[in-house]
Structure formats: C-alpha cells, structure tokens
Design an enzyme around this catalytic site. Structure first.
Site, PDB file in Angstrom:
ATOM      1  CD  GLU A  98      39.302  33.670  34.215  1.00 33.44           C
ATOM      2  OE1 GLU A  98      38.126  33.800  34.593  1.00 33.44           O
ATOM      3  OE2 GLU A  98      40.115  34.992  34.404  1.00 33.44           O
ATOM      4  CD  GLU A 157      43.358  40.940  38.632  1.00 31.25           C
ATOM      5  OE1 GLU A 157      44.087  40.060  39.074  1.00 31.25           O
ATOM      6  OE2 GLU A 157      41.947  40.899  38.000  1.00 31.25           O
ATOM      7  CE  LYS A 214      40.604  26.845  49.605  1.00 30.79           C
ATOM      8  NZ  LYS A 214      39.856  27.826  50.030  1.00 30.79           N
TER       9      LYS A 214
END
Lengths: 473, 551
Positions: free
Chosen positions: B309, B443, B228
């Site tokens: 990750e 972030e 995906k």
C-alpha cells in the site's frame, strides 16, 4: 412532591383546557397546510411519498445556492424527473424532456425559485433586523412577542465568529430601539398579562444566541479553551444586552455540546450576580435522557445563588441526527427512542420547572396542544400566574393555536429566525420535515384529522413508573 | 452412516468444520471511538499520557522467538512535539539477526500451519481484548511517539482492535473448505493454505492499526511473521509484540526485528525463504520492494507475493452546488488531520469556478483558526511532523509552492512553538496550482494543500484522476447526476461523497487503491486474507467397485 392525587387533578385540568383549545380552533388550519397552490401540494405529496419528500427537500435545500436558472432547471430535473421516481407530473412541469438551458426551462426554474422563497419567508421573518422588524411589529400588535435568532452558516473560522458577534450586538441595539414604542393593543387579552410581565421587570427585547457560532474551535475535548473562547465573544454581547435591557437566551444545539453550554450558562449567571433583574436563560431539550438530571443540578445550583433565570423547555430539533450519529459511532443513544418518552419527559420537566416559579421563569416550547394544555393546567394548579410563564412556538407554525392562546390570555412568544436564504435553508428543511413527519402533532390534527381524545391522551399510561415525577419538587 | 460421518472419515483432521469459536462469536462490529466530550475520558487520557511518560528512556530489544537480543546499535525514539524527550531506545537489528529470524520463522511454519484456524483466530481475539484493556495507554503512546492528536490516536487503537476482530472472523469464514461442482462419484474440495514466512514492514503513521492489521492477517492465515516496524515508531512495535506474546501465540511464530529499512528491510525482502511481503509506505520504497521481490534466488521455493500500500495524491472536488459549510470543514479535516500524514489525506482541492472565490476565502480563514501545537494538548488540531527529514521535505515543497502557485497561507503556526524544537510545519495553502505541476502530482505527506480551479465538472473529474495515484478521492456535491458520474469515473480505491476522505473503517470501507497507490487488495475487506494463502483443490474419485456414497 406532587402526589398521585395532584397529578390526577392536573390531568383532569389538562383535558379540560385541551378540549377548550380544540373547540376554539375549530376548523382553522395552519397556513403551511392551507396553501392552495404550490406549497400545499408539496406538503401534501411529501406526506404521501417518502421518496418524493427526500428528493423535494434535498432540492429545496440546494436551491438558494444555485446561481442561474439553467442550474435550477438542471437540479429540478435531476431530483424530480429521474426515471425511478414515480412523481406526479405536476412537479415535473414537463421539464423531463427540456434542455435545462432552454427558455421554458428557465421560466419554470424562476417560478420554482419564487415559490421556494415564499415558502422560506413563511418561517424566516426577514433576512436582516430591519426587514424582520415589520413582521415582528405586526405580530406584536396581535399580542405575540418574539425571541429573535440569527441564522447563518457554520462558524468555521475566527473571522466568522467575530462577524457573528457583531451581528448579535447590532441586532440587540436595533430591536431595542424599535421595540420601545410598539404598543400592545388594549383589546388583546394576553396583552394585559404582557403588561404585568414588563412591569415586573421582564424585557421587551429577547434574543436567542447559538454558542457554537461564537467560537470556531468549539470542541468539548478542549473544555476550558472552548468555554473561554466563547465567553470572549459572548461578554461584549451581554454588555450590549445589559445596556439595552434585553434578555439573552442560550440555545441548545447538539448533545455533544450540551455540557459546555450549561457550563457557560452557569458562568454568565455567576458573573452577573450583582444584577437583580432576570437576564439570562437557557434551553433544555426533553428528548435527552440526561435532561432531568441536568435540570435537577441546575435547580440545586440556583437555590444556592438565588439568581432568577429562565428556561426554555423544548422537545428537541435534532432527534434523527442524534440517533444516527450515536449509532454510527457505536455510542449509546442520548435521546429517547420513542416520541412518547420525550413527551412524558417534557411533562415531568414542565411540572418540575413551574414549581420553581418565581426563581425560574419557564417558557414552554411546543406546538402540541396536549403539552401546552398540560403546562397551563400545571401552572393553574401550582398557582403560577399567567404572566409568570410563556408559551413559545416557531414563527410560521401553528397560527390557530397561537391565536387561541392569545385569546385565552396566555403569554405567547414566537421564536423568530432572521437570516439570508442560503443558511436559512437548513432551518426551512427542518421545519418542512417536522411538519410532514408522522409524529408531527400538527400533521396529525390538521391533516390526518386524528380525533381530539387521542391527541389529548397522556404520553404514558398513568400507572407507569415514568408518569410519576422522579426529581423531588 | 450419514454423509457427514463418511466425509469426516475421509478428510484430514485439520479440515474439521464447526469450530467452537465460530458458533459463539457475535457478528463483527466496529469498536466505538472514545467519547472525549466526557470528562471521565479526558481524565483517563491525561493519566495515560502521564503513565507513558513515566516509562520514558526504557530500552527495547530485538525479539526472536521470545529471545531478547541487544545488538550494540540503537535508534532513539523521540517525541516529535518535543524531541528533547526520548520515548526510549530500540536495538537495531542487523542482517545477522534478520537471518536468525527468518530461519526461526521458517522452522516454526510447519507447526503453526497445523494449528486449527479457530485456535489461530482465538489468539487474535485475545490480542484484541488486550488492546481494548490498554486502550488509553496505547493511544497515549501514539500521541507521544507519533505526534498524533488525541482523537486520531484513539481511532488508531480502535482500528487495531477492528482488524484483529475482523480478520479472526474472516479466517473462520475462509477456513471452511468448499465443495465445488456437484458431480456424483467425485468430491472436489477447494481450500486455502498459508504460504510460509511473511515479512511485515509497517509504517509510522498508523503505528498500531496498520501494524496490527498486516501482522494479524499473516498470522491468522497460518503464516509466521517477521515484523519490521518503522524506525520512528519502533517502541509501539515492541508493545504490539508484547501483546502478541501475552495472547499466547507460539513464540517462534512471531519475531520483532526493529531496524533500518534500507539495511534489514532490504535483506528480508531478498531472502529466498521469505514467501510473503506486506508493506505500507512510500511509492518509491514500495516499487523497490516489488522489484527486488520479483527476482528469484538460489534456494528459493516460492515466488514471493507482495502486498503493498503505497501512497496517494488525493483530491476533493467541490462542485458549484456543494454545501460550503460541509465542503470547507470536510476539506480541512481531510487535508490537515494528522498534519496531512496519511496516505488517504487530501492534498488537492479541485474547486469549480462558480464557488471558487468564496470557498477559498472561507477555507483559508478556517485553516488560520486551527490550533497548532503539541500532540498531547487536547486543544491541538495540527501537531508536529514525524521527524526532521519529514520537516525538511515539507519545507522544500513549501519553497516550491512559492514558484508553482500563489501561496495564500504559509507555514501558519505560532512563533512560540520554535523553542520546543518540535518538528512543526504549519498549514500551507497554495492556489492557482496547475494540475500537471510538481505540487499537484507529487506526494508531500504534510500539511500542504493545493487548490486548483476547474471550469466545469467534467474538467474537475479529469484533473482528479490525472495523477499516477488512485487511492482516495472525495466529492462535495448536491447534484445527483454528478454524484452518479463520479461513482463511475472518479476512479480511486476509496471514493467518499459529501464527507471527509480519511478515516476508513474496517469492514465498512475496505481500504486500498490501485495504479501507483498499491498492489494487492483492500485492507479490512473480504478479500484481504486471500493474499496470504494459496488455494488448493483436491479431487477424489469416490467410486469403488462401482459404488459411491450419496453425495
């Protein structure tokens, strides 16, 4: 095309001239190896211990940007006093156990700073044009002219590029003003040749320009943009050069930028086609495998336009960098793997370029007596007069050789960097590395005392393919 | 009879050693980057971009076991530099298609796991060769679909080749069963087996490299894959699928399921027949996946393994004795390469007060000089962001920057870019940022760099590790003692000294972090494949009637 017999003649002459140079030098030593106190010992130890050399030169590199004596002392300790280093006690100065902010440590640090500064002064002629002028004049009176180069930080922004443009323009104006009145002493043998050269139109002022300093986004991926970006800043510099009658040489830096530099050179030559005088030159590095092809193309282009120009032939100063970078990238190495291949290429290019006098004025950039002798022998063989070519060396290196060549009547020019200490450190470290490298001619002669015959040997055996010229003369 | 023959008789066939591939294969070497200083390569890239443009507007369907399915819903893939350009449209898979894919992958597992590892590795090597042959074309697609600059796009493709080559070799290494202990009369074999169905959810910022890395690791270890890709780079997902199909991997072992993360991604993560989930993306989504995957559901046989990750808030420390040329250039590259859209990007520069002023001055000027423009122009250094929502997010952080610090450079880009409609956010630099402010902790994933001042090195280290992330970090210093200290205390997954902090190469810099930056081990490293397999131990008493073969 030079025949095998011609090459033999040149080789014989090379040996003769080479031996003559060595005889005249006799016991003289370059100052960098002569230093009785600190620098001498640094050089000495650097040649004996690879580990020491690495630590020492790294320390020297960082020194000028340290802002306090305590910092200097701390770095000295970290580089030279760590447990694994087997360094002479001399260099540790008892620092090992001193707190870095203590008075004795600071005193030692200051002493170290002044030693390194003196060392740098050996190779950097001044931090600005005014400071440099004194030393340049002293040299001039000894029969050695200059090509001035600006040392500085990397150009990372357009603001810095502009500042460089200004510095080059200022340098040109200042030196042009000063140099007009500098006398060439009559008793100096090479001065006669210099006078002839100046009379035939060669410039008194000579400045070397680093193209990457003039454009912060210099990148071959954007070939045209980089070309135009550099030209935008180069044109005003050339204008000042033209006004002051100065000669501009384009330096050659990394291999990645070579084709851009050559393109810029061709462009400024084409643009300056209305002028008759020789105004511009470019450096060619013989350690590049592509250099013979590049020179061949340049010469073919020059024949078409009949524009006189100059070439500074050097071996190349970034060999380690090129080899390591290309290997890291997985690309073929652009430089010859072995020094003798570079030397052999240098000699082939010497013959090729000298054969094109007077269209091309060649400057032979080397401290290697063999390479120099070969160049003078070739010039003699081809009938190029002494005022028709130059021998260029770096300021602060190989003094006995320069002196001898001046005495023999050859044109000697010093490449003289001008700049502050911090940006100058990279230059200094490269010179130290050069002088202490196993392959350094100066080291081999003046430290290892290799014998003359070995040092004058041809870089490749005469029967081999590469000793013959590949490009038609 | 020799020992080897006897073992051969006793071992099941799929554990035979000495595959042909292993004997002939050269050791791993990173694929060289393209040398764009050569006009030949510049032309090849330009041509490739033209070719890829000529294919714009095509349709890409869901691919389950080689069966192409149109679902009636579509996502458009747009060129971030020029959104009026449609790369193509991609069919949106729904839960129905997802269910089919998982079922097919489940069925295919039984035979795919029996394919010898050397053959599975061979498929990867073939795929690598295909990527090599189509290098410029794939790089061009990345330029146009993901808005990456030429060199970054080329590096993405090189990294994909590296993953394929590296994991193929890794599998060959790990396929050898190990003999444990040396007791006579007993043979203890330790070997690995695949887990089952792997769901791979790949990001848009490394649309080929990370997708290839995660899928190839799952495949070569014997798992079947439901792939995906990120919505924004689903066309590249289709290209990767095509490459796998051409490499000969059995069709039922790999399924291409483009779709909307919240919809089809969530379904896959919760599905009881899914055994491994490999994900690269944001922390928020990663944590959700870990949570959902932890729940066991009726019919579920295995406890799901998650490899995630997730992200970083990476800092570069500039020491007072740093080489400023390198520190400035290194920070610029790390912060603004691919517009800061890398989990490894530098978003904080922690500068010692001694060199703060001069560093910041040079930094701002350097960034001002960068060319901001469309990704397909080789001159461009800062390209567009990936999409509208990324642009909105970055813009809101730029607004926050004005409150939380001193903005030295704001959204710096040429005015004429507006009319392209591209998702441009120019570089932004904010100074006087407090280490615990939102700007220094969250972030942003864009070209926004915070500069923080530190009194001394100890403080700098403290600030560097004070976020919830631990992915990459950097130090520019010429003090051997500080470098040593950083090695110990600058605890991040990938620490770089005196160089930029992005651009990790397979094998040379195995990549991955810890804390909230991820779970699972480093991609491109020697432990990565282990995550996709279950170790087994088989102990056999080889003594019969008091007699055992010589071991």
């Amino acid at each position: 095309m030079l025949s095998a017999r011609d090459l033999q003649q040149i080789e014989l002459k090379t040996q003769e001239i080479g031996r003559m140079i060595f005889a005249r030098i006799a016991d003289q030593k370059p100052a960098i190896f002569r230093e009785s106190w600190w620098s001498g010992r640094v050089m000495d130890w650097s040649m004996r211990s690879e580990q020491f050399k690495v630590e020492m030169f790294r320390f020297v590199d960082v020194l000028p940007c340290l802002r306090s004596s305590a910092e200097v002392a701390r770095h000295l300790q970290e580089y030279l006093c760590r447990s694994q280093g087997d360094f002479p006690g001399f260099f540790q100065w008892g620092l090992r156990n001193l707190p870095s902010a203590s008075l004795p440590a600071k005193v030692i640090a200051r002493l170290m700073e002044s030693n390194v500064r003196k060392l740098a002064r050996r190779f950097i002629v001044g931090s600005n044009a005014a400071e440099a002028a004194l030393s340049l004049k002293k040299n001039w009176k000894k029969g050695i002219t200059f090509t001035a180069d600006l040392l500085g930080e990397a150009t990372v922004s357009e603001k810095e590029a502009e500042a460089y443009q200004q510095r080059y323009a200022d340098l040109l104006r200042y030196t042009a003003l000063k140099v007009q009145n500098w006398p060439l002493p009559a008793e100096c043998p090479s001065c006669l040749s210099w006078k002839k050269a100046f009379e035939s139109g060669e410039s008194r002022v000579n400045v070397s320009v680093k193209l990457s300093a003039l454009y912060s986004q210099f990148d071959p991926i954007d070939f045209n943009g980089s070309l135009e970006g550099v030209l935008k800043r180069l044109h005003p510099i050339l204008k000042v050069a033209h006004e002051t009658g100065a000669f501009i040489n384009l330096d050659m830096e990394q291999y990645e930028w070579k084709d851009l530099a050559l393109a810029i050179f061709r462009r400024i030559e084409e643009e300056g086609s209305s002028r008759e005088k020789r105004c511009y030159g470019i450096a060619i590095q013989s350690y590049l495998k592509e250099s013979e092809r590049d020179v061949g193309e340049l010469l073919a282009w020059a024949e078409k336009f009949q524009r006189p120009f100059a070439i500074r032939l050097v071996k190349g100063a970034y060999w380690d960098y090129e080899l390591i970078s290309s290997r890291q990238q997985g690309w073929p190495s652009p430089v010859w793997e072995h020094k003798r291949e570079t030397d052999a290429c240098f000699e082939r290019l010497t013959r090729l370029l000298l054969s094109r006098y007077p269209l091309v004025r060649t400057a032979i950039g080397s401290h290697n007596v063999r390479s120099i002798a070969h160049a003078t022998a070739t010039a003699e063989f081809l009938g190029v007069p002494k005022e028709g070519f130059e021998l260029q060396m770096l300021y602060g290196m190989a003094e006995p050789i320069k002196k001898t060549l001046v005495e023999m009547g050859y044109l000697v020019r010093d490449y003289t960097p001008i700049g502050e200490l911090i940006p100058g450190m990279g230059y200094l470290v490269r010179r130290l590395l050069e002088n202490t490298s196993n392959e350094s001619f100066l080291r081999q002669r003046f430290v290892e005392h290799l014998d003359v015959e070995k040092l004058l040997q041809s870089p490749l055996p005469s029967g081999s393919r590469q000793s013959h010229d590949r490009v038609a003369l | 009879m020799t020992r080897v023959d006897l073992l051969d008789m006793l071992l099941p066939p799929f554990l035979h050693k000495e595959s042909l591939a292993m004997r002939e294969l050269k050791p791993f070497q990173n694929e060289p980057m393209t040398d764009f200083s050569k006009p030949l390569n510049q032309n090849l890239m330009r041509e490739a971009i033209d070719v890829v443009r000529s294919r714009f507007g095509r349709e890409y369907l869901v691919d389950i076991g080689g069966r192409k399915i149109a679902t009636g819903r579509w996502i458009d893939s747009l060129n971030p530099s020029l959104p009026s350009e449609k790369i193509g449209r991609v069919a949106v898979a729904g839960t129905g298609e997802a269910q089919q894919a998982v079922a097919a992958a489940s069925r295919a597992f039984e035979s795919w796991r029996e394919v010898p590892p050397s053959e599975r590795a061979e498929f990867l090597l073939r795929a690598a060769e295909m990527v090599r042959k189509r290098r410029f074309e794939l790089a061009a697609l990345i330029v146009l679909e993901a808005g990456k600059q030429w060199r970054e796009a080329d590096a993405d493709v090189a990294e994909a080749i590296d993953f394929l080559e590296y994991y193929a070799r890794e599998m060959l290494r790990l396929a050898e069963p190990r003999r444990m202990g040396n007791a006579p009369g007993e043979v203890n074999l330790y070997f690995y087996e695949p887990r089952g169905v792997a769901v791979v959810i790949s990001p848009w910022n490394f649309p080929l490299a990370i997708a290839a890395g995660m899928t190839s690791a799952a495949l070569v270890t014997g798992n079947t894959v439901v792939f995906k890709p990120a919505e924004q780079t689903s066309v590249m997902g289709a290209y990767l699928t095509e490459i796998y199909r051409e490499s000969g991997i059995p069709k039922e072992a790999f399924h291409y399921l483009p779709g909307i993360g919240e919809e089809v991604g969530a379904y896959l993560v919760e599905h009881p027949s899914v055994d491994v989930i490999v994900f690269t993306g944001s922390k928020e989504v990663g944590l959700q996946i870990i949570e959902k995957a932890a729940m066991t559901r009726p019919g579920q046989k295995n406890i799901k393994r998650v490899v995630a990750e997730m992200g970083g808030k990476n800092a570069i420390i500039v020491d007072s004795d740093a080489d400023l040329d390198e520190a400035v250039l290194g920070t610029v590259r790390s912060a603004f390469g691919y517009q800061g859209q890398k989990c490894s990007a530098c978003s904080r520069a922690i500068v010692l007060e001694d060199c703060y002023n001069i560093f910041v001055e040079r930094l701002v000027e350097a960034v001002k000089s960068l060319t901001v423009g469309p990704a397909d122009d080789p001159k461009t250094v800062v390209g567009p962001l990936i999409d509208e929502s990324a642009l909105r997010k970055v813009r809101s952080y730029i607004g926050l920057a004005e409150q939380e610090g001193t903005v030295l450079l704001k959204d710096h880009r040429p005015a004429e870019l507006e009319k392209s409609g591209g998702y441009y956010a120019g570089p932004t630099i904010v100074a006087e940022v407090k280490p615990d402010s939102r700007l220094a902790q969250e972030e942003i994933f864009g070209p926004v760099l915070s500069v923080i001042q530190a009194k001394n090195f100890a403080e700098a280290l403290e600030i560097a590790v004070s976020t919830e992330y631990a992915l990459t970090g950097g130090l520019f210093s010429r003090s051997p003692a500080h470098i040593e200290e950083a090695q110990k205390r600058f605890r991040v997954g990938n620490l770089y000294i005196n160089r930029p902090i992005t651009g990790a190469l397979v094998e040379r810099q195995p990549f991955g972090g810890f804390k909230m930056s991820g779970v699972g081990s480093k991609a491109g490293g020697p432990d990565y494949l282990l995550q996709f397999m279950e170790p087994r131990t088989v102990t056999e008493n080889t003594m019969r009637r008091g007699f055992a073969p010589q071991a």
